[in-house]
Write an enzyme that holds these catalytic residues in place. Structure first.
Site, short mmCIF file in Angstrom:
data_model
loop_
_atom_site.label_atom_id
_atom_site.label_comp_id
_atom_site.label_asym_id
_atom_site.label_seq_id
_atom_site.Cartn_x
_atom_site.Cartn_y
_atom_site.Cartn_z
CG HIS A 297 -8.35 -51.80 -6.86
ND1 HIS A 297 -9.12 -50.82 -6.16
CD2 HIS A 297 -9.47 -52.43 -7.95
CE1 HIS A 297 -10.38 -51.11 -6.49
NE2 HIS A 297 -10.34 -51.88 -7.61
CB SER B 107 -15.32 -53.17 -10.19
OG SER B 107 -15.16 -51.89 -9.66
CG ASP C 35 -6.95 -48.49 -4.67
OD1 ASP C 35 -6.78 -48.48 -5.74
OD2 ASP C 35 -8.05 -49.38 -4.21
#
Length: 176
Positions: A154, A54, A126
């Site tokens: 990411h 996302s 990340d």
């Protein structure tokens, strides 16, 4: 390892049909989930591998700065450029709705109801989803396997595609 045989773009991003966007449908995660289910039904899929994350889409300078931060590979600026181009190709009004929906939704309770084998991939470094996130998701999904990639950022499908493919293929082989 080559690209996957087909890819999916949510409405409002990538090569999707912008006219298919409806604010009411996409102001909740259920609208996005319905898209995936409808595609699977249309293609009569009995099994599938979904690789996703996302990330909100930004525009202009913010897109470039966010892309570089999200990508987390300053020594490989071409990866940040690829992500920036993806962000900038997204309609800004749709991106704002997607960002609001994504960032304001809390689906942690839904994780325990996942009943399919699930591979949780995380990168060793990340800034968007630290290792605690992967551990949490893995602990919450009963049939999951956690794999930590020796990768930064990411988007390991961009920064470490070989390692990402290998992890997915290894996991998938257990279910053939």
């Amino acid at each position: 390892m080559g690209r996957w045989p087909s890819t999916f773009d949510y409405v409002g991003s990538g090569g999707s049909d912008l006219s298919a966007f409806g604010q009411e449908r996409y102001s909740s995660l259920e609208g996005y989930a319905r898209d995936v289910v409808e595609v699977c039904e249309e293609l009569d899929l009995t099994s599938a591998v979904f690789v996703g994350h996302s990330v909100s889409a930004m525009v202009g300078v913010l897109a470039a700065r966010m892309a570089l931060l999200i990508m987390g590979n300053p020594e490989r600026p071409e990866l940040g450029e690829e992500l920036t181009n993806s962000f900038c190709a997204t309609d800004p009004d749709i991106a704002a709705i997607f960002a609001r929906t994504t960032f304001l939704s809390d689906s942690r309770e839904d994780l325990k109801s996942v009943t399919v084998p699930t591979l949780v991939l995380e990168c060793s470094q990340d800034v968007i989803a630290p290792r605690e996130v992967g551990a949490y998701v893995h602990a919450a999904i009963p049939s999951s396997r956690l794999v930590t990639l020796d990768a930064t950022g990411h988007c390991p499908q961009l920064s470490a595609p070989q390692a990402t493919n290998e992890a997915i293929l290894t996991f998938s082989a257990d279910f053939r």
